[in-house]
Design a protein around this motif. Structure first.
Motif, PDB file in Angstrom:
ATOM      1  N   TRP A   9      39.746  33.906  44.323  1.00 47.06           N
ATOM      2  CA  TRP A   9      39.620  33.031  43.167  1.00 47.06           C
ATOM      3  C   TRP A   9      38.992  33.790  41.995  1.00 47.06           C
ATOM      4  CZ3 TRP A   9      35.412  31.589  40.277  1.00 47.06           C
ATOM      5  CH2 TRP A   9      35.690  30.680  39.258  1.00 47.06           C
ATOM      6  N   GLU A  10      37.976  34.609  42.256  1.00 47.28           N
ATOM      7  CA  GLU A  10      37.332  35.369  41.178  1.00 47.28           C
ATOM      8  C   GLU A  10      38.323  36.320  40.503  1.00 47.28           C
ATOM      9  OE1 GLU A  10      33.972  37.175  43.073  1.00 47.28           O
ATOM     10  OE2 GLU A  10      32.824  35.301  43.094  1.00 47.28           O
ATOM     11  N   SER A  12      41.608  35.893  40.428  1.00 45.91           N
ATOM     12  CA  SER A  12      42.532  35.025  39.711  1.00 45.91           C
ATOM     13  C   SER A  12      41.911  34.542  38.403  1.00 45.91           C
ATOM     14  CB  SER A  12      42.913  33.840  40.602  1.00 45.91           C
ATOM     15  OG  SER A  12      43.750  32.954  39.932  1.00 45.91           O
ATOM     16  N   HIS A  13      40.657  34.119  38.459  1.00 48.88           N
ATOM     17  CA  HIS A  13      39.958  33.609  37.282  1.00 48.88           C
ATOM     18  C   HIS A  13      39.841  34.696  36.200  1.00 48.88           C
ATOM     19  CE1 HIS A  13      37.355  30.930  35.066  1.00 48.88           C
ATOM     20  NE2 HIS A  13      36.468  31.898  34.941  1.00 48.88           N
ATOM     21  N   TYR A  16      43.702  35.532  34.608  1.00 52.57           N
ATOM     22  CA  TYR A  16      44.460  34.585  33.798  1.00 52.57           C
ATOM     23  C   TYR A  16      43.706  34.247  32.522  1.00 52.57           C
ATOM     24  CZ  TYR A  16      47.641  33.995  37.700  1.00 52.57           C
ATOM     25  OH  TYR A  16      48.556  34.215  38.680  1.00 52.57           O
ATOM     26  N   ASP A  19      43.626  29.496  32.345  1.00 54.23           N
ATOM     27  CA  ASP A  19      42.727  28.950  33.343  1.00 54.23           C
ATOM     28  C   ASP A  19      43.272  29.387  34.699  1.00 54.23           C
ATOM     29  OD1 ASP A  19      40.541  27.540  34.217  1.00 54.23           O
ATOM     30  OD2 ASP A  19      41.393  25.555  33.877  1.00 54.23           O
ATOM     31  N   ALA A  20      42.400  29.695  35.643  1.00 52.76           N
ATOM     32  CA  ALA A  20      42.866  30.078  36.969  1.00 52.76           C
ATOM     33  C   ALA A  20      43.735  28.948  37.509  1.00 52.76           C
ATOM     34  CB  ALA A  20      41.693  30.348  37.899  1.00 52.76           C
ATOM     35  N   THR A  23      41.987  26.593  42.420  1.00 55.14           N
ATOM     36  CA  THR A  23      40.544  26.633  42.667  1.00 55.14           C
ATOM     37  C   THR A  23      40.283  27.459  43.927  1.00 55.14           C
ATOM     38  OG1 THR A  23      40.572  24.679  44.097  1.00 55.14           O
ATOM     39  CG2 THR A  23      40.276  24.302  41.696  1.00 55.14           C
TER      40      THR A  23
END
Length: 141
Positions: A9-10, A12-13, A16, A19-20, A23
């Motif tokens: 997730w980190e 991905s965040h 992008y 917004d990722a 979640t």
């Protein structure tokens, strides 16, 4: 929550600009599915590629890198193509934001072709998804 899901997730965040798309909880849930797979760049944990495999088809669900321009995305996609050949995959599918020209060019470099659109598929901001595919197996399969 699973540490790997949080790390993905980190990435991905960071990757992008909007917004990722998922979640950390969605990544953790997806990782539990039997048909869900992830390739992770382990040296620095700065990139990942997630995909679902059902029979002889693959759908890329996510691909992201924290650091652009080092070839991590290329390495991961090449790894997926090798996997697809070994596992006799016929077609790989994906969707990408219509405005993400860099990603679309990246996929086209590998031979992906636009096959359709999903109107207003993405949110924040609202935007169409471009559907792309790549034939990996023989055309008559």
């Amino acid at each position: 929550m699973d540490e790997l899901a949080r790390t993905i997730w980190e990435i991905s965040h960071a990757a992008y600009t909007d917004d990722a798309p998922w979640t950390a909880e969605q990544f953790a849930s997806d990782m539990k599915l039997a048909h869900s797979h992830y390739f992770v760049e382990k040296t620095e944990t700065v990139a990942f590629l997630g995909f679902h495999q059902v029979c002889d088809e693959i759908e890329i669900t996510n691909i992201a890198t924290k650091i652009k321009g080092r070839g991590y995305g290329t390495q991961l996609l090449e790894r997926l193509l090798d996997y697809a050949k070994v596992h006799q995959i016929a077609t790989i599918f994906l969707e990408v934001r219509a405005s993400n020209h860099a990603a679309r060019l990246f996929y086209e470099k590998f031979g992906f072709l636009e096959i359709g659109r999903r109107k207003n598929y993405y949110q924040h901001p609202q935007e169409d998804a471009v559907l792309m595919s790549l034939k990996v197996g023989k055309a008559d399969e």
